[in-house]
Scaffold this motif. Structure first.
Motif, mmCIF file in Angstrom:
data_model
loop_
_atom_site.group_PDB
_atom_site.id
_atom_site.type_symbol
_atom_site.label_atom_id
_atom_site.label_comp_id
_atom_site.label_asym_id
_atom_site.label_seq_id
_atom_site.Cartn_x
_atom_site.Cartn_y
_atom_site.Cartn_z
ATOM 1 N N HIS A 110 0.866 -1.182 0.000
ATOM 2 C CA HIS A 110 0.000 0.000 0.000
ATOM 3 C C HIS A 110 0.902 1.231 0.000
ATOM 4 N N ILE A 111 0.615 2.189 -0.890
ATOM 5 C CA ILE A 111 1.485 3.349 -1.085
ATOM 6 C C ILE A 111 0.780 4.636 -0.678
ATOM 7 N N CYS A 112 1.466 5.483 0.096
ATOM 8 C CA CYS A 112 1.037 6.825 0.486
ATOM 9 C C CYS A 112 -0.355 6.810 1.121
ATOM 10 N N TRP A 113 -1.373 7.439 0.492
ATOM 11 C CA TRP A 113 -2.716 7.395 1.077
ATOM 12 C C TRP A 113 -3.194 5.959 1.198
ATOM 13 N N GLY A 114 -2.824 5.099 0.260
ATOM 14 C CA GLY A 114 -3.184 3.688 0.360
ATOM 15 C C GLY A 114 -2.606 3.049 1.608
ATOM 16 N N ALA A 115 -1.396 3.490 2.016
ATOM 17 C CA ALA A 115 -0.778 2.979 3.242
ATOM 18 C C ALA A 115 -1.556 3.442 4.465
ATOM 19 N N GLN A 116 -1.954 4.710 4.469
ATOM 20 C CA GLN A 116 -2.725 5.223 5.602
ATOM 21 C C GLN A 116 -4.096 4.554 5.679
ATOM 22 N N ALA A 117 -4.696 4.286 4.518
ATOM 23 C CA ALA A 117 -5.981 3.589 4.501
ATOM 24 C C ALA A 117 -5.844 2.177 5.061
ATOM 25 N N ALA A 118 -4.763 1.488 4.692
ATOM 26 C CA ALA A 118 -4.541 0.129 5.184
ATOM 27 C C ALA A 118 -4.284 0.122 6.685
ATOM 28 N N LEU A 119 -3.483 1.062 7.179
ATOM 29 C CA LEU A 119 -3.212 1.137 8.614
ATOM 30 C C LEU A 119 -4.492 1.399 9.394
ATOM 31 N N TYR A 120 -5.347 2.228 8.840
ATOM 32 C CA TYR A 120 -6.616 2.545 9.508
ATOM 33 C C TYR A 120 -7.582 1.361 9.461
ATOM 34 N N TYR A 121 -7.718 0.748 8.293
ATOM 35 C CA TYR A 121 -8.697 -0.333 8.150
ATOM 36 C C TYR A 121 -8.248 -1.614 8.845
ATOM 37 N N HIS A 122 -7.007 -2.024 8.617
ATOM 38 C CA HIS A 122 -6.535 -3.301 9.165
ATOM 39 C C HIS A 122 -6.164 -3.211 10.647
ATOM 40 N N PHE A 123 -5.650 -2.041 11.086
ATOM 41 C CA PHE A 123 -5.055 -1.966 12.421
ATOM 42 C C PHE A 123 -5.592 -0.834 13.287
ATOM 43 N N GLY A 124 -6.511 -0.028 12.769
ATOM 44 C CA GLY A 124 -7.098 1.047 13.563
ATOM 45 C C GLY A 124 -6.154 2.200 13.846
ATOM 46 N N ILE A 125 -5.082 2.350 13.075
ATOM 47 C CA ILE A 125 -4.098 3.418 13.281
ATOM 48 C C ILE A 125 -4.516 4.646 12.471
ATOM 49 N N LYS A 126 -4.675 5.770 13.146
ATOM 50 C CA LYS A 126 -5.249 6.957 12.525
ATOM 51 C C LYS A 126 -4.185 7.863 11.912
ATOM 52 N N LYS A 127 -4.638 8.734 11.031
ATOM 53 C CA LYS A 127 -3.792 9.762 10.447
ATOM 54 C C LYS A 127 -4.149 11.108 11.076
ATOM 55 N N TYR A 128 -3.307 12.110 10.837
ATOM 56 C CA TYR A 128 -3.622 13.463 11.267
ATOM 57 C C TYR A 128 -3.093 14.447 10.226
ATOM 58 N N GLU A 129 -3.717 15.625 10.163
ATOM 59 C CA GLU A 129 -3.343 16.626 9.166
ATOM 60 C C GLU A 129 -2.084 17.365 9.603
ATOM 61 N N LEU A 130 -1.169 17.568 8.661
ATOM 62 C CA LEU A 130 0.066 18.301 8.916
ATOM 63 C C LEU A 130 -0.168 19.809 8.760
ATOM 64 N N PRO A 131 0.572 20.630 9.503
ATOM 65 C CA PRO A 131 0.432 22.081 9.327
ATOM 66 C C PRO A 131 0.912 22.554 7.955
ATOM 67 N N HIS A 132 1.873 21.826 7.379
ATOM 68 C CA HIS A 132 2.361 22.130 6.038
ATOM 69 C C HIS A 132 2.545 20.807 5.287
ATOM 70 N N LYS A 133 2.382 20.850 3.988
ATOM 71 C CA LYS A 133 2.526 19.648 3.179
ATOM 72 C C LYS A 133 3.930 19.065 3.317
ATOM 73 N N CYS A 134 4.004 17.757 3.488
ATOM 74 C CA CYS A 134 5.289 17.054 3.506
ATOM 75 C C CYS A 134 5.633 16.700 2.065
ATOM 76 N N THR A 135 6.519 17.458 1.482
ATOM 77 C CA THR A 135 6.909 17.215 0.097
ATOM 78 C C THR A 135 8.402 17.449 -0.061
ATOM 79 N N GLY A 136 9.065 16.529 -0.723
ATOM 80 C CA GLY A 136 10.495 16.645 -0.917
ATOM 81 C C GLY A 136 11.171 15.284 -0.895
#
Length: 301
Positions: free
Chosen positions: A140-166
């Motif tokens: 699972h890649i990027c948002w797909g990874a966060q979706a898998a962590l949430y669905y399979h394991f109940g691990i949540k995401k949170y919004e960053l104050p600035h985009k993580c890019t680089g």
């Protein structure tokens, strides 16, 4: 060894120009070997570009790989032609009776939505549930990874104050994991997202292992205890220009998100350099070998 792709897929010409070994169906049926069947659920807007990114990596091993592309039946793509989707993609009801040796679920630029607000969330959760018994290992890649962590394991995401890019430095957290075999102690990888993972939930979960992380970008590569689900929050599959294209897209929307450590001297007018290509190939070849080829049954039946 080659990957087997549809004969008329546009990405074929690009891959052949780069000397990636590809094979169409006509040639593949003459070979008496057991190929690996890999399913790609492509959630990215520009599906043709993502196809090239992933096929480039899957085609650089000694294994013959059959590729199938999956789209969401509950979502209409606005950035890829209906003709392309009809010709090369299938839907979940058409393949759910099958078994696959491996699967890739890509990211999607929808991190700021709650998972339940995504119009295809119900269909995606049905697919992720199906992978438990019908796919040997899923990346699972990027948002797909966060979706898998949430669905399979109940691990949540949170919004960053600035985009993580680089492009950020990463270190190895678990040297025993075969997925990272051959990796340098520190290595570079691109990220591009607006959310991150609650690290405390990750560290305290008994079924998830943190394999690699970054001081700046946070958790990067995670795995379930038996490697059935692998979660990657960044984009090792990106080519040198992808972050620049995303930067220009953000600028057109009035968002200034200059990728860190990416353009030479942080000058967006200069040509970026790919500094992560070798580790991208290594990760996907390790996955295909140790988590798919070595684990999948020769005959699923």
């Amino acid at each position: 060894m080659p990957i087997k792709i549809p004969k008329l897929l546009p990405a074929r010409a690009i891959l052949e120009e780069e000397k990636i070994f590809v094979m169409d169906e006509d040639r593949a049926i003459t070979q008496d070997i057991r190929p690996l069947n890999i399913l790609i659920l492509n959630l990215m807007p520009n599906k043709e570009k993502t196809e090239g990114h992933l096929l480039r990596l899957l085609g650089n091993t000694a294994l013959q790989v059959n590729i199938s592309f999956l789209k969401m039946a509950s979502h209409e793509s606005k950035n890829t032609s209906a003709m392309h989707l009809d010709q090369f993609y299938t839907t979940f009801p058409e393949i759910k009776h099958r078994k696959f040796d491996g699967m890739i679920i890509t990211g999607a630029p929808i991190e700021l939505l709650r998972f339940e607000e995504v119009d295809y969330w119900e269909e995606l959760t049905a697919i992720m549930d199906w992978t438990k018994n019908n796919v040997t290992s899923t990346i699972h890649i990027c948002w797909g990874a966060q979706a898998a962590l949430y669905y399979h394991f109940g691990i949540k995401k949170y919004e960053l104050p600035h985009k993580c890019t680089g492009v950020f430095w990463h270190h190895i957290d678990d040297y025993s994991e075969k997925l990272l075999r051959g990796f340098d102690d520190i290595y570079l990888a691109p990220h591009s997202r607006n959310t991150n993972i609650v690290i405390e939930q990750l560290n305290n979960h008994p079924e998830v292992k943190l394999l690699s992380s970054s001081e700046e970008a946070g958790p990067f590569i995670m795995s379930s205890n038996h490697g059935k689900q692998i979660m990657i929050t960044g984009h090792l599959e990106y080519d040198a220009e992808t972050l620049a294209e995303e930067y220009r897209r953000d600028m057109d929307k009035g968002q200034i998100n200059l990728p860190l450590h990416y353009f030479p001297n942080d000058d967006p007018n200069r040509q970026p350099i790919n500094k992560w290509r070798s580790h991208a190939h290594l990760l996907f070849s390790n996955w295909l070998n140790y988590y798919v080829y070595q684990e999948t049954p020769y005959d699923w039946d």
